[in-house]
Design a protein around this motif. Structure first.
Motif, PDB file in Angstrom:
ATOM      1  N   LEU A 292      37.571 -13.255 -32.478  1.00 36.61           N
ATOM      2  CA  LEU A 292      37.587 -11.844 -32.079  1.00 36.61           C
ATOM      3  C   LEU A 292      36.178 -11.277 -32.131  1.00 36.61           C
ATOM      4  O   LEU A 292      35.750 -10.521 -31.254  1.00 36.61           O
ATOM      5  CB  LEU A 292      38.509 -11.040 -32.996  1.00 36.61           C
ATOM      6  CG  LEU A 292      40.000 -11.355 -32.902  1.00 36.61           C
ATOM      7  CD1 LEU A 292      40.781 -10.542 -33.926  1.00 36.61           C
ATOM      8  CD2 LEU A 292      40.534 -11.073 -31.509  1.00 36.61           C
ATOM      9  N   GLY A 295      34.194 -11.782 -29.187  1.00 41.56           N
ATOM     10  CA  GLY A 295      34.625 -11.139 -27.956  1.00 41.56           C
ATOM     11  C   GLY A 295      35.736 -11.868 -27.215  1.00 41.56           C
ATOM     12  O   GLY A 295      35.880 -11.718 -26.008  1.00 41.56           O
ATOM     13  N   PHE A 296      36.532 -12.668 -27.941  1.00 46.55           N
ATOM     14  CA  PHE A 296      37.639 -13.377 -27.296  1.00 46.55           C
ATOM     15  C   PHE A 296      38.924 -12.561 -27.385  1.00 46.55           C
ATOM     16  O   PHE A 296      39.204 -11.936 -28.399  1.00 46.55           O
ATOM     17  CB  PHE A 296      37.865 -14.745 -27.957  1.00 46.55           C
ATOM     18  CG  PHE A 296      36.862 -15.772 -27.531  1.00 46.55           C
ATOM     19  CD1 PHE A 296      37.148 -16.646 -26.494  1.00 46.55           C
ATOM     20  CD2 PHE A 296      35.630 -15.862 -28.162  1.00 46.55           C
ATOM     21  CE1 PHE A 296      36.233 -17.596 -26.099  1.00 46.55           C
ATOM     22  CE2 PHE A 296      34.702 -16.809 -27.773  1.00 46.55           C
ATOM     23  CZ  PHE A 296      34.996 -17.676 -26.724  1.00 46.55           C
ATOM     24  N   GLU A 297      39.689 -12.609 -26.306  1.00 49.79           N
ATOM     25  CA  GLU A 297      40.941 -11.890 -26.226  1.00 49.79           C
ATOM     26  C   GLU A 297      42.080 -12.907 -26.315  1.00 49.79           C
ATOM     27  O   GLU A 297      41.957 -14.012 -25.785  1.00 49.79           O
ATOM     28  CB  GLU A 297      41.002 -11.166 -24.875  1.00 49.79           C
ATOM     29  CG  GLU A 297      41.830  -9.924 -24.871  1.00 49.79           C
ATOM     30  CD  GLU A 297      41.746  -9.231 -23.515  1.00 49.79           C
ATOM     31  OE1 GLU A 297      42.787  -8.855 -23.009  1.00 49.79           O
ATOM     32  OE2 GLU A 297      40.616  -9.118 -22.961  1.00 49.79           O
ATOM     33  N   GLU A 298      43.159 -12.526 -26.952  1.00 48.67           N
ATOM     34  CA  GLU A 298      44.210 -13.506 -27.229  1.00 48.67           C
ATOM     35  C   GLU A 298      45.188 -13.692 -26.071  1.00 48.67           C
ATOM     36  O   GLU A 298      45.556 -12.737 -25.399  1.00 48.67           O
ATOM     37  CB  GLU A 298      44.992 -13.099 -28.474  1.00 48.67           C
ATOM     38  CG  GLU A 298      45.872 -14.220 -28.988  1.00 48.67           C
ATOM     39  CD  GLU A 298      46.790 -13.791 -30.127  1.00 48.67           C
ATOM     40  OE1 GLU A 298      47.223 -14.661 -30.872  1.00 48.67           O
ATOM     41  OE2 GLU A 298      47.071 -12.586 -30.250  1.00 48.67           O
ATOM     42  N   GLY A 401      35.286 -12.757 -18.708  1.00 42.05           N
ATOM     43  CA  GLY A 401      36.318 -12.674 -19.741  1.00 42.05           C
ATOM     44  C   GLY A 401      36.259 -13.874 -20.653  1.00 42.05           C
ATOM     45  O   GLY A 401      35.795 -14.940 -20.254  1.00 42.05           O
ATOM     46  N   LYS A 402      36.665 -13.649 -21.908  1.00 46.33           N
ATOM     47  CA  LYS A 402      36.761 -14.763 -22.858  1.00 46.33           C
ATOM     48  C   LYS A 402      38.163 -14.699 -23.454  1.00 46.33           C
ATOM     49  O   LYS A 402      38.614 -13.632 -23.865  1.00 46.33           O
ATOM     50  CB  LYS A 402      35.735 -14.617 -23.985  1.00 46.33           C
ATOM     51  CG  LYS A 402      34.292 -14.634 -23.569  1.00 46.33           C
ATOM     52  CD  LYS A 402      33.425 -14.974 -24.789  1.00 46.33           C
ATOM     53  CE  LYS A 402      31.991 -14.541 -24.590  1.00 46.33           C
ATOM     54  NZ  LYS A 402      31.741 -13.198 -25.168  1.00 46.33           N
ATOM     55  N   PHE A 404      41.353 -16.739 -25.916  1.00 42.77           N
ATOM     56  CA  PHE A 404      41.727 -17.820 -26.852  1.00 42.77           C
ATOM     57  C   PHE A 404      43.217 -17.746 -27.123  1.00 42.77           C
ATOM     58  O   PHE A 404      43.859 -16.722 -26.894  1.00 42.77           O
ATOM     59  CB  PHE A 404      40.951 -17.701 -28.168  1.00 42.77           C
ATOM     60  CG  PHE A 404      41.552 -16.703 -29.131  1.00 42.77           C
ATOM     61  CD1 PHE A 404      41.317 -15.343 -28.991  1.00 42.77           C
ATOM     62  CD2 PHE A 404      42.363 -17.128 -30.175  1.00 42.77           C
ATOM     63  CE1 PHE A 404      41.870 -14.420 -29.863  1.00 42.77           C
ATOM     64  CE2 PHE A 404      42.921 -16.200 -31.057  1.00 42.77           C
ATOM     65  CZ  PHE A 404      42.673 -14.850 -30.899  1.00 42.77           C
TER      66      PHE A 404
END
Lengths: 546, 626
Positions: A292, A295-298, A401-402, A404
Motif C-alpha cells: 500500500l 501505491g498498490f491497489e488491491e 496503475g499498480k 496487488f
C-alpha cells in the motif's frame, strides 16, 4: 536461624489474639479482619509454628433419645411403663403381668426383674402388684416423663444436666424458658432422679442392652499463645500491620499511611488470555502495508474460476501438459456429476482470447495452431494462481496503475511439510505508458529491499507461459543466503491485446511462504495456519523490522 | 518441469568449454532457463531442471551445450540438413490409410557416421523419455523409436492391423528388468510371472497391450486397443508397435552401431516434426550425418501429402520487429546490428531489413509465436544483469479493496475484544463441514451454509475434498486440538468461505465471514452474546429486542443500524440455545449459540463451546449505506 515470615492472615490473627488468655477464633474475626475459615487455618498455622497451643473443652451437653427409645415409645412405651400400666388395675399372676404384646420376652423379663429388685413391684403367692408410692416407681415415672419430653424436643435435646443441678451450665434464656414450661414437679423429678435417668445411657447399660438415651457433647476448640507466640506478638506490635494490596478504601480513608505493603513474592508469571493477530496474518499484513505504501491497489475475486481465466486468458494452450486432470482441482457438478461449468465468460472476453490461441488474434501472434475448445474453457476450477486476478483486472486497470492481490490458491499436490492444501500468493500488475523491462527490474529491487531488507539482487531468465520476457529475482536474504524472491515479466501481447491493451503490463509474483516461515520460526508450512491454540501462540519477534 | 541428469564431462565435451566448476554450470545453464540442483549434483553428474515448457530443445545435454557453444562463439550453428530441400532422400515411409483415425503422423531420418557410444546412447534415451513424457503427453501426442538402420529395408510401411493379428506378432524388447543379470521377475496383468523363454517368442500387439509391462504402462496412449499401429520394413519385418514398444530384431540399439533410423509418430504433426528435428540436431552434434527420409501420406496433412524429415518448419520460425519495439519492451535502444549480433549468439539467424529486424529461430525451436519471443532472446543473450533497473515513475494511489478493508476492521475489533486470531485452510473434508456439525449431506440451505458444498471433482485426498462454506467447523477443529492450552479459549477467524450457488455464473459465491468461539470449563450463550454485542456495538449497531424491530425500522428507516436475535434452531447447536442474528436487510446474517454436545463429541472437544458466526457482506452493505 532465619525466622520464617508469617502469612498475612497469620499476622493478622496474632495481632488480634489476647496475650495471656484462651481464645476462640470466632471471637477475633472482626479484630483480625478475617473470615472464619481464614482465621481457623491461620490459628492452626500458628499452632504448627509453636506460636500457639491448642486446647479443647466441652462447651455443652444435650440429652437425646435414641432411635431405639423412639421405637419403644411408638410401640406403647418402655417395658417398665407398660408393666406398670398393666398392674394399675390390681395384682395379676406373674405370667400374665409379663405378657406384653410386641415386645421381646427377654426384654420384658429383664425389665420385670429390675422393677422387682428396685422395689417397685412386690410378688407374693404367684401374683404381682405395683408399689406406686415406692421411690423406685417415682424414678420410673421421672424416666418416662424424660423420654416423652426428649421425643418432643427432637434434635434439640434437653440441656443436661437440668438447670439447678450442680455442674450444669448457666442455662440460656431459651433453655430456661423451656424448663419454665414444664411442671415444677416434673423439673424437680428430673433434677432429683438425674442419676437414675442417666442409667439409661450406653455407658451405664453396657453392651447387652440397647440404650434409650444418648448424651451429645459439643467440643469447642480454643487456643492460647505460647511464650514464643507472645514474644513474636510483641515484636509485631512494633511494626505496622502488613497488607497485600492497596485498595480504593485505603485511599479514601487514608489508612494506607498506617500499613505496610507486603513484599511481592515473585513467582512464575500467571496466565492471562490475550487478544492478538495470527502471526502469519500479521506477516501478510506487514507485506500488505508495504505494498500500500508503494501505491498498490488491491484486487480480489472468486476462489472458483473458469479454466478460461485461470489458464486460457493467460495463454496457456489447452493441450499444455500442465493442464492435465492431475494439475488443478476441478469443481464437481453436484446435480449432474462430472465437472461443473460456468454459464458464460464475463466481459465478452471469450472470443478475442480464443482467437489468440488460434493465431487469429489482435496481437498478431502465431498462436498455438489448434482449435480452441469454447466449451471446455467454461469448466470450473479452484484458482491455482493469483495471476487469475491480474488477468481479470486488465480491463479495469487504470493507466498508470499498480495492483496487488493476496490470493488464496490451490495446487494439486500432496500435502506435506512443504505443501499446504491452500496457500497465499502475492502478486499483481503494473501499467503505465512507459513501462519496460527495466522498470520491472527496478520494482523487483524495491520489493527485495522493502520486504527483506536485501540490498543484493540478481536476475535470472525465467519462464512463465504468460510473460515474455520473464525473469526470476534472487536476493541475498540476511538469514537464508541466496533465495528466489519471485518471478515476473511483461505480459505477452496475446494476454493483453484481447482486452484492447497496447502498453506493456508488468506482471509480478512473490513467493513469501519461505520468508514467513523463517521470520516466524516455523519448519512445517502447515503450521503457518492455525491447527491449535498453542501453535497460534508463536511469538512475533520475527516481524520486528531490522 | 522436466529434470534431466547427465555427465558433466559430456556437457564439457559437447560445449567445448574445457573443465567447468559447478558454479560455472549453475551460471551457464541459466541461458537455457535451467536450474542446477546443487544438492543432487556431483563433480561427475549434473541434475538440471529446465523451466521453459515451450523449448523442448533445451531438455537434453546436447541442447544446453549448443546454447553454451553458440553463446561463446557468437555464431549460430549451421545444420545444412534442415535447408537441403533437394537433397537425396535416404528412404521412404509409406503411410497406409488405416492409421489416419488412430495415430496419423510419422516422420523419420537416418543418422550415419556416428558410432554410438555410452554417453550418446544414454543422452538419446534421456531425450527420448523426456520428450515423450513432457512434450508428448506420455507418448499420446509424440512417441519416438530408434533402430539399427543397417538391418532394415526401405520403404518402411506405417499401417494399422487388428491387434490380435498373428501375422504381425513379433518379439518385443524385454523390459530392463528381464534383461538384467539378476533377472527380476516380470509379471503379466494377472500377476503371473512371465517366464524367461517368453521373451524369445513373438507376441501379438494385443498380447503386448495386455501383458507387456511397457504396453500396460502406456496403454492410455493407444487410441483404439483393438487396432495396432505398426511400422514394418520392406520385408514385412516389424520395427515397432508405436507408441508402445520396439521389436527386438530391428529396434535394439547398442554401442558400436553407426547406422541409425529414428522415427517419431504422433497425433500432432508439428510436434512430431519438431521432436524429430531436435533429435536430428542432437545426433548431428555428436558427429552423425543426418540423411532425410520422406513420408508419403494417402491423406491430406496440414503440410501436404509428401513430407521430408528433418523439416524446416519455415512458417513457424520467423518474426519481424522494429528496434523501437525493443526499446518499448526493454527500455534500452540497441542498434539493429547489435540486436542481430546478440541474437546470433543465441542461435538465432537475424538480419536488418529496412526498418525491421528479421529473426529466424532454428528449426529445432517452435517457440517464436510473436516478436516478443525474439526480443527476450536478445535480452537473455545480452545478459539480464546488464540492464540498469529504473523505478516506475508514475504516481499511483494505493488502497485496499472495500471487502478487505472491512474484514481488517472486524479483525481489529475482535482482537480489541481480547480474542486470539486463527486462520484455517479453505480446503477441508465434507465430514468436517457437514457430518461432524450434525448436518446431513444436503442440509436445508440457509444463509450460512448452502445445500451441497463446493466439491472437488478430481479428489486426490479425501481430507481435502470440499471448500469450507462456513467457518465454525474450522474453529471447532482448532478447539479439538487445543485441550492442552490454558482455558479460557477465546478465538476468532475472519476468513473466506465459498458457497455453492447454482444461480451464480461461477456456481458459487466467495464471501468473508467472522466466527468467534469461546471454550471454558463452563461457558454459555450469554458469554458469546456479550462478545457479539461488543463486536456489533463497536461497528455501530445497537441491540433491539426482536419485538421492537418494526418500531425501530419505522423510526430510523430501513437502514437503521440495529441488530436483533431471533430464537431459532440449528442442528449444530443445543435446542433452545441458539438464535439467528438479524440486521436490517438480512434476516439471517449470522448464528449464535451453544454448540451441541453431540457435535463436540464428534470433534472430540473436551470443553463446552459457545460461538457465533456472522456474514460480513450484509453488515458491510448496511454500514456502507448513507
Amino acid at each position: 536461624m532465619i525466622e520464617a515470615p508469617l502469612s498475612p492472615n497469620e499476622e493478622a490473627l496474632l495481632r488480634a489474639a489476647p496475650e495471656d488468655a484462651e481464645f476462640e477464633v470466632h471471637e477475633l474475626l472482626a479484630a483480625a479482619g478475617l473470615r472464619a475459615a481464614q482465621a481457623q487455618s491461620a490459628a492452626e498455622a500458628l499452632a504448627a509454628r509453636g506460636l500457639a497451643e491448642r486446647t479443647e473443652r466441652v462447651a455443652s451437653r444435650t440429652l437425646h433419645i435414641t432411635e431405639f427409645g423412639r421405637e419403644l415409645l411408638r410401640g406403647g412405651g418402655t417395658p417398665e411403663e407398660r408393666i406398670g400400666r398393666k398392674l394399675e388395675g390390681g395384682p395379676l399372676p406373674v405370667q400374665e403381668a409379663q405378657a406384653i404384646e410386641g415386645l421381646d420376652k427377654r426384654i420384658v423379663g429383664s425389665a420385670f426383674g429390675r422393677l422387682k429388685k428396685s422395689g417397685a413391684l412386690r410378688v407374693a403367692g404367684g401374683r404381682v402388684e405395683l408399689a406406686p408410692e415406692s421411690p423406685a416407681w417415682r424414678v420410673q415415672r421421672a424416666r418416662t416423663l424424660c423420654l416423652r419430653l426428649l421425643e418432643r424436643r427432637g434434635e434439640d435435646g434437653l440441656p443436661w444436666p437440668p438447670p439447678g443441678v450442680e455442674g450444669a451450665e448457666e442455662p440460656s434464656p431459651a433453655v430456661s424458658q423451656f424448663y419454665a414450661t414444664l411442671e415444677a414437679e416434673a423439673v424437680e423429678a428430673l433434677r432429683e432422679h438425674r442419676e437414675e435417668i442417666e442409667a439409661d445411657l450406653p455407658a451405664k447399660r453396657g453392651k447387652k442392652q440397647p440404650s434409650l438415651l444418648e448424651l451429645r457433647e459439643e467440643l469447642r476448640r480454643s487456643y492460647r499463645l505460647t511464650p514464643a507466640g507472645r514474644e513474636r506478638k510483641e515484636r509485631l506490635g512494633a511494626s505496622r500491620p502488613q497488607v497485600a494490596q492497596l485498595t480504593s478504601d485505603m485511599l479514601k480513608d487514608g489508612s494506607w499511611r498506617e500499613v505496610e505493603f507486603r513484599r511481592f513474592n515473585i513467582a512464575a508469571p500467571p496466565h492471562v488470555p490475550v487478544g492478538r493477530r495470527n502471526p502469519y496474518r500479521a506477516y501478510l499484513d506487514l507485506v500488505k502495508t508495504k505494498l500500500l505504501s508503494m501505491g498498490f491497489e488491491e484486487m480480489t475475486g472468486s476462489l472458483v474460476q473458469q479454466e478460461f481465466w485461470n489458464m486460457d486468458a493467460l495463454f496457456l494452450p489447452q493441450f499444455h501438459p500442465a493442464r492435465e486432470i492431475h494439475d488443478v482441482y476441478f469443481v464437481e457438478d453436484p446435480e449432474r456429476g462430472g465437472i461443473a461449468s460456468a454459464e458464460r465468460i464475463e466481459d465478452d472476453a471469450l472470443e478475442p482470447v480464443a482467437l489468440e490461441h488460434e493465431g487469429k488474434g489482435r496481437s498478431g501472434s502465431r498462436g498455438w495452431s489448434y482449435a480452441f475448445d469454447r466449451e471446455r474453457t467454461r469448466r470450473l476450477v479452484l484458482r491455482s494462481q493469483g495471476t487469475v486476478l491480474s488477468a481479470r483486472w486488465l480491463r479495469k486497470a487504470k493507466v498508470p496503475g499498480k495492483y496487488f492481490a493476496m490470493a488464496r490458491c490451490f495446487r494439486y499436490d500432496t500435502v506435506d511439510a512443504t505443501h499446504a492444501p491452500d496457500f497465499f500468493q502475492v502478486e499483481g500488475i503494473v501499467t503505465s505508458e512507459q513501462t519496460s523491462f527495466r522498470h520491472l527490474l527496478g520494482l523487483l529491487r524495491v520489493f527485495a529491499h522493502e520486504l527483506a531488507r536485501s540490498e543484493e539482487v540478481k536476475f535470472v531468465p525465467g519462464y512463465f507461459p504468460f510473460t515474455e520476457p520473464s525473469v526470476e529475482v534472487h536476493m541475498k536474504h540476511p538469514d537464508l543466503g541466496w533465495v528466489e524472491l519471485g518471478g515476473a515479466g511483461i505480459f505477452r501481447p496475446e494476454v493483453t491485446a484481447p482486452h484492447g491493451i497496447e502498453t506493456p503490463v508488468i506482471a509480478w509474483g512473490l513467493g513469501l511462504d519461505r520468508m514467513a516461515m523463517v521470520a516466524l520460526g516455523i519448519k512445517d508450512i502447515r503450521h503457518l495456519f492455525t491447527n491449535n491454540l498453542p501453535h497460534g501462540l508463536r511469538d512475533l519477534r520475527g516481524l520486528v523490522a531490522r | 518441469m522436466p529434470k534431466i541428469t547427465f555427465p558433466k564431462a559430456d556437457l564439457e565435451s559437447l560445449a567445448g568449454t574445457g573443465p567447468l566448476s559447478l558454479e560455472d554450470v549453475d551460471a551457464l545453464v541459466q541461458l537455457a532457463k535451467g536450474e542446477l540442483h546443487l544438492r543432487q549434483s556431483t563433480e561427475e553428474e549434473l541434475r538440471v531442471e529446465l523451466q521453459d515448457t515451450n523449448r523442448p530443445d533445451t531438455w537434453c545435454v546436447e541442447g544446453i551445450a549448443r546454447l553454451l557453444r553458440t553463446h561463446r562463439s557468437g555464431e549460430a550453428p549451421g545444420y545444412s540438413f534442415f535447408a537441403a530441400v533437394d537433397a537425396q532422400t535416404a528412404g521412404e515411409i509409406v503411410v497406409d490409410p488405416s492409421v489416419e483415425g488412430l495415430r496419423p503422423y510419422v516422420a523419420g531420418f537416418l543418422a550415419r557416421g556416428y558410432t554410438v557410444d555410452g554417453p550418446g546412447l544414454e543422452a538419446f534415451i534421456s531425450a527420448q523419455e523426456v520428450l515423450c513424457r513432457n512434450f508428448g503427453r506420455k507418448r499420446k501426442s509424440v512417441a519416438i523409436g530408434i533402430y539399427d538402420a543397417s538391418r532394415l529395408r526401405f520403404p518402411v510401411r506405417y499401417l494399422a492391423v487388428p491387434a490380435d493379428d498373428r501375422r504381425y506378432a513379433f518379439v518385443p524388447l524385454a523390459p530392463a528388468q528381464a534383461q538384467s543379470e539378476e533377472g527380476g521377475a516380470v509379471k503379466d496383468a494377472q500377476g503371473r510371472e512371465i517366464p524367461a523363454s517368453r521373451w524369445e517368442e513373438p507376441w501379438t500387439p494385443a498380447q503386448i497391450l495386455a501383458d507387456h509391462p511397457t504396453g500396460r504402462e502406456y496403454a492410455a496412449a493407444v487410441a483404439d486397443p483393438s487396432r495396432a499401429t505398426l511400422l514394418v520394413d520392406a520385408r514385412d519385418e516389424v520395427l515397432s508397435f508405436p507408441p508402445l514398444i520396439n521389436s527386438r530384431g530391428l529396434g535394439r540399439v547398442t554401442e558400436g552401431m553407426s547406422e541409425l533410423f529414428v522415427e517419431v509418430t504422433g497425433t500432432v504433426l508439428d510436434h512430431v516434426l519438431l521432436a524429430a528435428n531436435i533429435l536430428a540436431a542432437n545426433l548431428a552434434d555428436r558427429g552423425a550425418r543426418i540423411e532425410p527420409v520422406v513420408t508419403r501420406y494417402p491423406y491430406d496433412t496440414p503440410r501436404g501429402r509428401v513430407l521430408r524429415c528433418p523439416h524446416p518448419l519455415e512458417d513457424k520460425r520467423t518474426v519481424r520487429f522494429r528496434p523501437a519495439d525493443v526499446e518499448r519492451l526493454l527500455g534500452i535502444a540497441p542498434s539493429p546490428e547489435e540486436i542481430c549480433a546478440r541474437l546470433g549468439a543465441f542461435g538465432v539467424e537475424a538480419r536488418a531489413e529496412g526498418e525491421e529486424v528479421v529473426a529466424t529461430a532454428p528449426p529445432y525451436r517452435a517457440d517464436y509465436l510473436h516478436a516478443v519471443d525474439a526480443i527476450e532472446d536478445y535480452a537473455i543473450s545480452a545478459g539480464l544483469n546488464g540492464f540498469e533497473p529504473v523505478l516506475p515513475e508514475a504516481f499511483t494511489v494505493g488502497g485496499l479493496a472495500a471487502e478487505t478493508a472491512f474484514a481488517d476492521l472486524v479483525r481489529d475489533v475482535a482482537i480489541g475484544c481480547g480474542l486470539e486470531e486463527a486462520i484455517g485452510n479453505l480446503l477441508t473434508c465434507e465430514e468436517s463441514v457437514r457430518g461432524r456439525m450434525g448436518l446431513g449431506a444436503l442440509p436445508e440451505p440457509n444463509a450460512l451454509h448452502g445445500g451441497p458444498p463446493v466439491r472437488i471433482a478430481n479428489v486426490m485426498n479425501q481430507n481435502y475434498s470440499v471448500l469450507r462454506d462456513w467457518l465454525l467447523p474450522t474453529l471447532l477443529e482448532v478447539e479439538s486440538n487445543s485441550s492442552g492450552a490454558l482455558f479460557p479459549h477465546r478465538f476468532f477467524e475472519v476468513g473466506e468461505v465459498c458457497r455453492w450457488d447454482g444461480e451464480e455464473n461461477l456456481k458459487s459465491r466467495t464471501e468473508w465471514g467472522l466466527v468467534c468461539a469461546f471454550a471454558d470449563h463452563e461457558v454459555g450463550f450469554s458469554d458469546a452474546q456479550a462478545y457479539l454485542h461488543q463486536v456489533l456495538r463497536l461497528l455501530g449497531l445497537d441491540y433491539v429486542a426482536a419485538g421492537e424491530r418494526d418500531a425501530a425500522l419505522a423510526a430510523q428507516g430501513a437502514s437503521a443500524r440495529i441488530y436483533s436475535l431471533l430464537p431459532g434452531g440449528h442442528p449444530s447447536f443445543l435446542p433452545g440455545r441458539a438464535a439467528w442474528i438479524w440486521v436490517p436487510g438480512s434476516e439471517r446474517c449470522g448464528l449464535i449459540g451453544e454448540i451441541h454436545p453431540e457435535v463436540l463429541e464428534r470433534w472430540k472437544a473436551r470443553a463446552p463451546v459457545a460461538a457465533f458466526e456472522l456474514r460480513l457482506e450484509p453488515l458491510r452493505a448496511l454500514l456502507g449505506r448513507a
